[in-house]
Design an enzyme around this catalytic site. Structure first.
Site, short mmCIF file in Angstrom:
data_model
loop_
_atom_site.label_atom_id
_atom_site.label_comp_id
_atom_site.label_asym_id
_atom_site.label_seq_id
_atom_site.Cartn_x
_atom_site.Cartn_y
_atom_site.Cartn_z
N ASP A 45 0.83 -1.20 0.00
CA ASP A 45 0.00 0.00 0.00
C ASP A 45 0.87 1.26 0.00
OD1 ASP A 45 -2.07 1.80 0.30
OD2 ASP A 45 -2.93 0.86 2.07
N ASP A 46 0.77 2.07 -1.06
CA ASP A 46 1.46 3.36 -1.13
C ASP A 46 2.99 3.23 -1.14
OD1 ASP A 46 -1.09 4.50 -0.91
OD2 ASP A 46 -0.43 6.07 0.44
N CYS A 85 -6.02 4.68 -3.58
CA CYS A 85 -6.25 3.29 -3.15
C CYS A 85 -7.45 2.60 -3.79
CB CYS A 85 -6.37 3.24 -1.64
SG CYS A 85 -4.82 3.64 -0.77
N ASP A 256 -0.10 -0.79 -4.79
CA ASP A 256 -1.26 -0.23 -5.50
C ASP A 256 -0.99 1.08 -6.24
OD1 ASP A 256 -1.06 1.26 -3.16
OD2 ASP A 256 -3.18 1.10 -2.63
N HIS A 257 -0.02 1.87 -5.79
CA HIS A 257 0.39 3.09 -6.50
C HIS A 257 1.55 3.71 -5.75
CE1 HIS A 257 -1.41 5.55 -3.33
NE2 HIS A 257 -2.46 4.75 -3.39
#
Length: 488
Positions: A45-46, A85, A256-257
């Site tokens: 995540d992130d 997200c 995710d990014h």
């Protein structure tokens, strides 16, 4: 008596043949099912694609991710369409870009008629499991066969993946499964790291101006520490897979990014890590430069399971690349930016198109065109102007040569020699937007304020912990001032 014995013998022989054929058919069916690999997709995540050892950052420790890359394949050009997200995850689980699936703002839902990964893989014989963070909705669309939430521990600023449940499942699995292990790490809040210096951090053109910023360095050191913690979790999953599952198990890791480009359509936000290991299928230590996208993940899983993508999906299976054929998947990938429905809500939508070398961006509410977007409603126009001024340094159009400028530092939009490239990308971008059902178009015009029906989502005319609205303009927007997204 002899006649009766003969009859019994004949019927017995026929029964034996039928039983044998039935057993053979069952064995054949079992063998078909046994050819379906287990699929484990681990999602961090992130985390920036630039913050991995296998992607060139020697300052950060990512041994588990590096191991997958070493034992399998590393994709150099994998993308999500939105650096935030919920929209990013919704692409993974639907095979559709954000505007088509309906989740193009954070904390929003996909359309209720979407057929997601759960139903697509279930009908192919798979059990679909979520372990960790969800951030996708509604539940009717994402109806996991099993779901285990993240767990708290005495150490660490974030919740941890439910490793005990994951290990137990691996031990007992009786049918092929697709497990999505979705971590809360390294997303802020980060670990507290004392004594960090600039020498502990790898800097890039987009953040090198902060080398002398103690607060940034401390934050980045905590982020690196959170990355290391997530790698420990990933290592536990890999160990469990090695111990309890056979070679016919595909493991994919991604994030995710990017956090440094969150809420933007720059590569630092949209480009994602993606590494995969599949013994006896993926050749160890390989790399692919092909453009792939999060919308391709579900079509790939479906082909692996014995099916194929549905015609309404945007993605294309990259199974041939996993099998060793470096074949083109896409000429272009696309990106979407929606700054509304977040704590720092502003009206500043963007769209992006990118090929293997060039990227074109349009910022639809740039200060250059904001006057053309006004509505003659003062309380609405306040927020349109506010959005443009919040990003006053971002021009209406951007064009980058990613081969020579991978960090998008030099806007080439006014270069005459690139005019044809700009026109080609622009035409294809708006053709794609139309096919996606986008509410924006090529001509500057009214700039929509978006929100969910009723009280759903963040209102532009209310304070949030990160954004204050002047008292005179608070609560002035009416329902008909918004473009209402009914399924949110």
């Amino acid at each position: 008596m002899r006649k009766n014995n003969l009859i019994h013998f004949v019927f017995g022989y026929i029964a034996l043949i039928l039983t044998s054929c039935s057993a053979q058919k069952k064995n054949e069916q079992a063998n078909v099912k046994n050819t379906q690999p287990n699929i484990i997709f681990y999602l961090a995540d992130d985390q920036d694609v630039y913050d991995y050892g296998c992607y060139g950052n020697e300052k950060v420790k990512t041994p588990a991710v590096d191991r997958i890359a070493r034992e399998g394949i590393l994709f150099e050009n994998a993308f999500t369409a939105q650096a935030i997200c919920a929209p990013s995850r919704s692409q993974l689980f639907t095979g559709k870009y954000p505007l088509k699936n309906g989740c193009f703002a954070n904390h929003s839902k996909v359309k209720p008629d979407i057929v997601s990964i759960t139903k697509q893989l279930r009908k192919l014989g798979y059990e679909v499991v979520l372990a960790g963070k969800s951030h996708v909705s509604p539940d009717e669309v994402f109806d996991w066969d099993k779901e285990w939430h993240a767990v708290e521990r005495p150490v660490g600023p974030r919740e941890y993946i439910p490793i005990d449940s994951i290990q137990s499942y691996f031990k007992k699995a009786k049918k092929p499964f697709c497990m999505l292990v979705t971590s809360y790490y390294p997303h802020a809040e980060y670990f507290n790291v004392e004594g960090a210096t600039a020498q502990d951090i790898k800097f890039y053109p987009f953040n090198e101006s902060k080398k002398n910023n103690p607060a940034f360095i401390k934050d980045k050191a905590g982020y690196y520490r959170s990355i290391a913690e997530d790698n420990k979790q990933l290592d536990q999953v890999l160990t469990a897979a090695d111990n309890y599952l056979g070679d016919n198990t595909l493991v994919i890791y991604s994030a995710d990014h990017g956090v440094s480009g969150k809420f933007t359509v720059k590569d630092v936000g949209l480009k994602v890590p993606l590494v995969a290991r599949w013994p006896k299928v993926i050749k160890p230590g390989t790399k692919s430069k092909q453009l792939i996208h999060y919308t391709d993940v579900l079509p790939t899983f479906m082909e692996i399971a014995g099916g194929k993508a549905t015609p309404d999906m945007d993605g294309t299976s990259f199974l041939p690349i996993l099998q060793g054929t470096e074949t083109a998947i896409h000429q272009y990938v696309y990106g979407v930016r929606t700054n509304q429905n977040i704590l720092n809500s502003e009206v500043f939508p963007s769209r992006m198109i990118r090929d293997s070398r060039y990227k074109y961006i349009r910022n639809f509410n740039s200060v250059e065109v904001v006057e053309q977007n006004l509505t003659n409603k003062p309380h609405v126009d306040f927020f349109i102007r506010r959005g443009a001024n919040a990003f006053k340094n971002e021009p209406f159009e951007e064009l980058y040569d990613l081969q020579n400028d991978p960090f998008e530092q030099h806007n080439l939009i006014n270069k005459p020699e690139l005019k044809e490239i700009k026109e080609r990308l622009t035409i294809d971008l708006f053709s794609w937007m139309k096919a996606q059902g986008d509410f924006l178009n090529e001509q500057p015009g009214t700039m929509p304020l978006i929100k969910g029906k009723g009280k759903a989502g963040f209102r532009l005319d209310e304070d949030t912990p990160r954004r204050k609205i002047p008292d005179a303009i608070k609560n002035t927007l009416k329902e008909d001032d918004y473009r209402i997204i009914k399924h949110w």
